[in-house]
Scaffold this motif. Sequence first.
Motif, PDB file in Angstrom:
ATOM      1  N   SER A  89      10.662  12.309   1.915  1.00 56.32           N
ATOM      2  CA  SER A  89       9.514  13.251   1.476  1.00 56.32           C
ATOM      3  C   SER A  89       9.696  14.765   1.785  1.00 56.32           C
ATOM      4  O   SER A  89       9.065  15.574   1.480  1.00 56.32           O
ATOM      5  CB  SER A  89       8.383  12.723   2.574  1.00 56.32           C
ATOM      6  OG  SER A  89       8.594  12.995   3.945  1.00 56.32           O
ATOM      7  N   LEU A  90      10.674  14.914   2.544  1.00 58.79           N
ATOM      8  CA  LEU A  90      11.079  16.244   2.871  1.00 58.79           C
ATOM      9  C   LEU A  90      11.117  17.308   1.521  1.00 58.79           C
ATOM     10  O   LEU A  90      11.920  16.846   0.794  1.00 58.79           O
ATOM     11  CB  LEU A  90      12.265  16.363   3.664  1.00 58.79           C
ATOM     12  CG  LEU A  90      12.822  17.904   4.381  1.00 58.79           C
ATOM     13  CD1 LEU A  90      11.734  18.339   5.470  1.00 58.79           C
ATOM     14  CD2 LEU A  90      14.068  17.595   5.208  1.00 58.79           C
ATOM     15  N   PRO A 150      -3.908   5.294   9.072  1.00 59.63           N
ATOM     16  CA  PRO A 150      -2.658   5.417   8.133  1.00 59.63           C
ATOM     17  C   PRO A 150      -3.026   4.616   6.987  1.00 59.63           C
ATOM     18  O   PRO A 150      -2.268   4.708   6.088  1.00 59.63           O
ATOM     19  CB  PRO A 150      -1.946   4.526   9.123  1.00 59.63           C
ATOM     20  CG  PRO A 150      -2.756   3.716   9.714  1.00 59.63           C
ATOM     21  CD  PRO A 150      -3.762   4.441   9.973  1.00 59.63           C
ATOM     22  N   ASN A 151      -4.312   4.012   6.769  1.00 61.61           N
ATOM     23  CA  ASN A 151      -4.572   3.224   5.448  1.00 61.61           C
ATOM     24  C   ASN A 151      -5.834   3.369   4.755  1.00 61.61           C
ATOM     25  O   ASN A 151      -6.075   2.460   4.119  1.00 61.61           O
ATOM     26  CB  ASN A 151      -3.882   1.988   5.481  1.00 61.61           C
ATOM     27  CG  ASN A 151      -4.617   1.342   6.990  1.00 61.61           C
ATOM     28  OD1 ASN A 151      -5.761   1.779   7.205  1.00 61.61           O
ATOM     29  ND2 ASN A 151      -4.180   0.090   7.405  1.00 61.61           N
ATOM     30  N   ARG A 158       3.827   8.176   8.627  1.00 63.73           N
ATOM     31  CA  ARG A 158       2.552   7.492   8.967  1.00 63.73           C
ATOM     32  C   ARG A 158       1.561   8.046   7.716  1.00 63.73           C
ATOM     33  O   ARG A 158       0.688   7.271   7.544  1.00 63.73           O
ATOM     34  CB  ARG A 158       2.052   7.583  10.329  1.00 63.73           C
ATOM     35  CG  ARG A 158       1.456   8.997  10.420  1.00 63.73           C
ATOM     36  CD  ARG A 158       0.728   8.940  12.049  1.00 63.73           C
ATOM     37  NE  ARG A 158      -0.236  10.156  12.249  1.00 63.73           N
ATOM     38  CZ  ARG A 158      -0.823  10.205  13.404  1.00 63.73           C
ATOM     39  NH1 ARG A 158      -0.951   9.226  14.066  1.00 63.73           N
ATOM     40  NH2 ARG A 158      -1.581  11.445  13.300  1.00 63.73           N
ATOM     41  N   CYS A 159       1.663   9.115   7.277  1.00 65.83           N
ATOM     42  CA  CYS A 159       0.727   9.529   6.095  1.00 65.83           C
ATOM     43  C   CYS A 159       1.412   9.102   4.934  1.00 65.83           C
ATOM     44  O   CYS A 159       0.544   9.175   3.850  1.00 65.83           O
ATOM     45  CB  CYS A 159       0.559  11.152   6.293  1.00 65.83           C
ATOM     46  SG  CYS A 159      -0.432  11.555   7.796  1.00 65.83           S
ATOM     47  N   SER A 160       2.628   8.627   4.701  1.00 67.70           N
ATOM     48  CA  SER A 160       3.174   8.210   3.486  1.00 67.70           C
ATOM     49  C   SER A 160       2.675   6.863   3.101  1.00 67.70           C
ATOM     50  O   SER A 160       2.978   6.308   2.010  1.00 67.70           O
ATOM     51  CB  SER A 160       4.669   8.188   3.479  1.00 67.70           C
ATOM     52  OG  SER A 160       5.098   7.358   4.354  1.00 67.70           O
ATOM     53  N   MET A 187      -5.569  10.631   6.857  1.00 61.94           N
ATOM     54  CA  MET A 187      -7.069  10.516   6.900  1.00 61.94           C
ATOM     55  C   MET A 187      -7.643  10.485   8.015  1.00 61.94           C
ATOM     56  O   MET A 187      -7.122  10.041   9.106  1.00 61.94           O
ATOM     57  CB  MET A 187      -7.380   9.208   6.258  1.00 61.94           C
ATOM     58  CG  MET A 187      -6.752   8.667   4.845  1.00 61.94           C
ATOM     59  SD  MET A 187      -7.189   9.453   3.435  1.00 61.94           S
ATOM     60  CE  MET A 187      -8.955   9.216   3.421  1.00 61.94           C
ATOM     61  N   TRP A 188      -8.729  11.668   8.159  1.00 60.53           N
ATOM     62  CA  TRP A 188      -9.112  11.752   9.652  1.00 60.53           C
ATOM     63  C   TRP A 188     -10.646  11.653   9.498  1.00 60.53           C
ATOM     64  O   TRP A 188     -11.478  11.902   8.115  1.00 60.53           O
ATOM     65  CB  TRP A 188      -8.897  13.364  10.045  1.00 60.53           C
ATOM     66  CG  TRP A 188      -7.515  13.436  10.421  1.00 60.53           C
ATOM     67  CD1 TRP A 188      -6.684  13.961   9.324  1.00 60.53           C
ATOM     68  CD2 TRP A 188      -6.816  13.435  11.520  1.00 60.53           C
ATOM     69  NE1 TRP A 188      -5.336  14.000  10.258  1.00 60.53           N
ATOM     70  CE2 TRP A 188      -5.701  13.696  11.284  1.00 60.53           C
ATOM     71  CE3 TRP A 188      -7.516  12.578  12.664  1.00 60.53           C
ATOM     72  CZ2 TRP A 188      -4.545  13.371  12.415  1.00 60.53           C
ATOM     73  CZ3 TRP A 188      -6.576  12.462  13.786  1.00 60.53           C
ATOM     74  CH2 TRP A 188      -5.213  13.123  13.705  1.00 60.53           C
ATOM     75  N   SER A 189     -11.505  11.206  10.306  1.00 63.24           N
ATOM     76  CA  SER A 189     -13.022  11.181  10.432  1.00 63.24           C
ATOM     77  C   SER A 189     -13.553  11.727  11.689  1.00 63.24           C
ATOM     78  O   SER A 189     -12.967  11.185  12.940  1.00 63.24           O
ATOM     79  CB  SER A 189     -13.338   9.510  10.295  1.00 63.24           C
ATOM     80  OG  SER A 189     -14.628   9.192  10.475  1.00 63.24           O
ATOM     81  N   VAL A 190     -14.537  12.382  11.594  1.00 57.60           N
ATOM     82  CA  VAL A 190     -15.014  13.096  12.742  1.00 57.60           C
ATOM     83  C   VAL A 190     -16.230  12.179  13.012  1.00 57.60           C
ATOM     84  O   VAL A 190     -17.091  12.100  12.036  1.00 57.60           O
ATOM     85  CB  VAL A 190     -15.472  14.590  12.362  1.00 57.60           C
ATOM     86  CG1 VAL A 190     -15.985  15.151  13.804  1.00 57.60           C
ATOM     87  CG2 VAL A 190     -14.186  15.372  12.180  1.00 57.60           C
TER      88      VAL A 190
END
Length: 144
Positions: free
Chosen positions: A25-26, A133-134, A112-114, A121-124
């Motif tokens: 991914s780099l 991660p999914n 982990r994000c691949s 994915m973040w949720s406040v």
Amino acid sequence: MGNLKSVALPLLLAASIMHLPFSESLWFFNYHIHVTNDLPLLNSPPGKPNLFLGCKSKNKDIGERAMVKGQDYTWDTKINFAQTTLFFCNARWEGRKRRSFDAFVANRDDRRCSVYHMSCMWSVREDGIYFSPNNASWFNEYPW
């Protein structure tokens, strides 16, 4: 002799780059960072922002956003050559709490994000800032 330098130097550089640790991914893939406001409304009327989120890296300020419940703040990034790409955010829940968190860290999030479409994915939420991660399993990585 000058001609030898002009040929040898690029070959030496190419050979040394080929021996560096290399993640597929780099440099090539865009990572999509999503931060969603999943805070309860409590005493706020619907449609009024209750989360203020500002995100940036060393070189790029994404800006601050006033977010209503359910709104998503997104941006893309690539991992730099040195694998030091870092985006951090400052979250402020109107009248309640503040928290800084790392939304993207190259050496932490490359793999982990691949898993889910190259997305972090973040949720406040009421008790902290969650990562998935999914987009199905969520983990409270940054409690308030």
